[in-house]
Design an enzyme around this catalytic site. Structure first.
Site, PDB file in Angstrom:
ATOM      1  N   GLU A 159       0.789  -1.230   0.000  1.00 30.66           N
ATOM      2  CA  GLU A 159       0.000   0.000   0.000  1.00 30.66           C
ATOM      3  C   GLU A 159       0.826   1.288   0.000  1.00 30.66           C
ATOM      4  OE1 GLU A 159      -2.808  -0.225   3.228  1.00 30.66           O
ATOM      5  OE2 GLU A 159      -3.914  -1.848   2.286  1.00 30.66           O
TER       6      GLU A 159
ATOM      7  N   GLU B  62      -5.247  -8.681   0.962  1.00 26.49           N
ATOM      8  CA  GLU B  62      -5.933  -8.364   2.220  1.00 26.49           C
ATOM      9  C   GLU B  62      -7.405  -8.095   1.957  1.00 26.49           C
ATOM     10  OE1 GLU B  62      -4.402  -5.084   4.581  1.00 26.49           O
ATOM     11  OE2 GLU B  62      -2.344  -5.732   4.233  1.00 26.49           O
TER      12      GLU B  62
HETATM   13  C1  GBH Z   1      -4.523  -2.114   5.556  1.00 26.54           C
HETATM   14  O1  GBH Z   1      -4.634  -0.762   5.245  1.00 26.54           O
HETATM   15  C2  GBH Z   1      -3.150  -2.378   6.073  1.00 26.54           C
HETATM   16  O2  GBH Z   1      -2.329  -2.959   5.080  1.00 26.54           O
HETATM   17  C3  GBH Z   1      -3.123  -3.238   7.313  1.00 26.54           C
HETATM   18  O3  GBH Z   1      -1.873  -3.172   7.891  1.00 26.54           O
HETATM   19  C4  GBH Z   1      -4.226  -2.789   8.247  1.00 26.54           C
HETATM   20  O4  GBH Z   1      -4.176  -3.452   9.478  1.00 26.54           O
HETATM   21  C5  GBH Z   1      -5.539  -3.062   7.570  1.00 26.54           C
HETATM   22  O5  GBH Z   1      -5.612  -2.433   6.344  1.00 26.54           O
HETATM   23  C6  GBH Z   1      -6.760  -2.633   8.380  1.00 26.54           C
HETATM   24  O6  GBH Z   1      -6.793  -1.247   8.515  1.00 26.54           O
HETATM   25  O7  GBH Z   1      -9.356   5.583   5.989  1.00 26.54           O
HETATM   26  O8  GBH Z   1     -11.621   6.294   6.382  1.00 26.54           O
HETATM   27  O9  GBH Z   1     -10.503   7.007   4.366  1.00 26.54           O
HETATM   28  C7  GBH Z   1      -5.885  -0.361   4.748  1.00 26.54           C
HETATM   29  C8  GBH Z   1      -5.888   1.137   4.582  1.00 26.54           C
HETATM   30  C9  GBH Z   1      -8.254   1.381   4.707  1.00 26.54           C
HETATM   31  C10 GBH Z   1      -6.865   3.046   3.710  1.00 26.54           C
HETATM   32  C11 GBH Z   1      -9.453   2.046   4.120  1.00 26.54           C
HETATM   33  C12 GBH Z   1      -8.067   3.688   3.112  1.00 26.54           C
HETATM   34  C13 GBH Z   1     -10.386   4.114   3.430  1.00 26.54           C
HETATM   35  C14 GBH Z   1     -11.297   4.529   4.522  1.00 26.54           C
HETATM   36  N1  GBH Z   1      -7.066   1.635   3.937  1.00 26.54           N
HETATM   37  N2  GBH Z   1      -9.209   3.448   3.947  1.00 26.54           N
HETATM   38  S1  GBH Z   1     -10.658   5.953   5.354  1.00 26.54           S
END
Ligand code: GBH
Length: 461
Positions: A172, A367
């Site tokens: 990511e 994921e």
């Molecule tokens: C992942 O990131 C990571 O790789 C992992 O380490 C983590 O534990 C897992 O997800 C759970 O969070 O943030 O309100 O704008 C995911 C990151 C999640 C970023 C959704 C964009 C959109 C909603 N993404 N997010 S918000």
């Protein structure tokens, strides 16, 4: 389980790959052991107000000391693959120089333990834990960090490539760049849009340099790729302003990565939007050829989707700085404990869209999962029908995307076990396995049993 099985799941082939995923800082603990150096997350966690409850990854799930027990747990789920990340600050405590042998030895033992249990290791080289010394020298906005990453990658490759065939460079990069250097919601907590765009380019360059060198050194066929977090961006209404907002959201979150990776060029509309904000991508001659390495497998992380509007609540189309409005609009669906909406059809649409825009790139879901407010009983057991329903609908969404033509070859649930959820600390639980942080006892949740049974059923065994 009383939660049903979506019949679409039965269309998945017996050869489909199944796994669970974790990352180093979120589970390992042992933050000062065997010569590990500090990372930007150690620093961020110690900065007051940044992480919920002042939590940090010093102990986390203590996986560093409980690794054999955890590998046995993975084995009990019946998955064929385990995705984990290697901590750069264990391998190179200061981000450069020779390998720190005791730190590397941990991953050596982990790989052996997995193979002994018949589980295929899937290595992510970077899941956000940049050595602090490299951040002090400028971090990802600085070009040199890309070269440091390629050197580090080769140390890991030299140590593990006799047994590991699946290699993901970065997890990511959007989060590293945008949350780390622009929004400040993750380490290192900077708030500078220009720096974030520089970070995007240097992350991609690091991916390209590392992939080039690993592939050259590989004696036998291996799979190289990168993992991107993506969602399906759709316009809130059919208005031209909302269509344009969705285009910009998709451009800055998905196409700014996939276009250079697959086509060797940044998307012209994104470059124009950036330049209108006074920001240039720091491309040097030859960079785009390096970034455009063949991708054997594209990792897709999916959690949620939203719609976008080009008009804010007051009716403006530009913010105070003259930046065009890109406002997230909700679908109005039930949410997880993260307050992320549950939108499985966005997953199908995203995968179909990637397949159409970038043909010939096989995908694996690296994921997908959800946090819910789990209630453990006295024995530590959690009956998490909400998580099971989430997994069911999202695995079905993958199956539907395959039927519609998307080349998706596997699925990893996030996460093996409850762990350190970054700025949310230990408050949010994503695990298939419950962790009691007082005793470090692990207990399979009902979603884990459902996942195990679903895998068996699709395999026909
Ligand atoms: C992942 O990131 C990571 O790789 C992992 O380490 C983590 O534990 C897992 O997800 C759970 O969070 O943030 O309100 O704008 C995911 C990151 C999640 C970023 C959704 C964009 C959109 C909603 N993404 N997010 S918000």
């Amino acid at each position: 389980s009383t939660v049903g099985l979506d019949p679409a799941i039965d269309t998945l082939p017996a050869s489909f790959r199944w796994g669970v995923a974790t990352s180093a800082y979120q589970i390992e603990g042992a933050h000062e052991e065997d010569g590990r150096g500090p990372s930007i997350w150690d620093t961020y966690c110690r900065t007051p107000g940044m992480v919920h409850n002042g939590d940090n990854g010093d102990v986390a799930c203590d996986h560093y000391h409980r690794m054999p027990e955890d590998v046995a747990l993975i084995g009990s789920l019946g998955v064929d693959t385990y995705r984990f990340s290697v901590a750069w600050p264990r391998v190179q405590p200061g981000g450069k120089g020779p390998v720190n042998a005791p730190g590397m030895a941990f991953y050596d033992r982990l790989v052996d333990e997995l193979l002994a249990k018949g589980i295929d290791p899937w290595v992510t080289l970077y899941h956000w834990d940049l050595p602090q010394e490299l951040e002090d020298a400028g971090g990802w906005p600085v070009r040199d960090t890309a070269y440091r990453f390629a050197d580090y990658s080769m140390l890991v490759f030299d140590a593990l490539s006799d047994r590991v065939r699946n290699w993901t460079t970065l997890n990511e990069p959007w989060c590293s760049a945008m949350l780390g250097y622009y929004e400040g919601r993750q380490a290192p907590g900077r708030q500078d849009f220009g720096a974030a765009i520089h970070a995007v380019h240097h992350l991609l360059l690091g991916h390209g340099l590392a992939t080039q060198r690993m592939r050259e050194a590989a004696g036998e066929p291996m799979e190289f790729g990168i993992t991107l977090n993506m969602s399906h961006a759709s316009p809130a209404t059919d208005s031209a302003a909302d269509h344009d907002a969705a285009r910009r959201a998709d451009g800055l979150s998905r196409r700014i990565y996939l276009d250079p990776l697959v086509r060797g060029e940044y998307p012209a509309d994104v470059v124009a939007d950036l330049s209108a904000r006074g920001v240039e991508i720091p491309v040097e001659p030859g960079d785009l050829e390096i970034i455009k390495q063949p991708i054997d497998v594209l990792g897709v992380n999916y959690y949620s989707s939203s719609k976008f509007s080009g008009v804010d609540e007051a009716g403006n189309t530009e913010d105070a700085d003259g930046v065009p409005v890109c406002r997230e609009v909700r679908y109005g669906r039930p949410v997880t404990a993260m307050d992320w909406e549950i939108v499985p059809e966005g997953f199908t649409n995203l995968l179909v869209q990637i397949g159409e825009d970038y043909p010939g790139v096989p995908m694996v879901i690296t994921e997908n999962g959800a946090a819910f407010d789990d209630e453990a009983d006295e024995s530590g057991f959690v009956r998490d029908d909400d998580r099971t329903a989430y997994l069911d609908s999202h695995i079905a969404a993958v199956a539907k995307a395959r039927t519609a033509g998307a080349d998706v070859r596997g699925y990893f649930a996030w996460s093996l076990m409850d762990n350190f959820e970054w700025s949310y600390g230990y408050d949010k639980r994503f695990g298939l396995v419950h962790v009691d942080y007082d005793t470090q006892v692990r207990t399979l949740k009902s979603s884990a049993l459902w996942y195990r049974d679903t895998i068996r059923r699709v395999r026909g065994s």
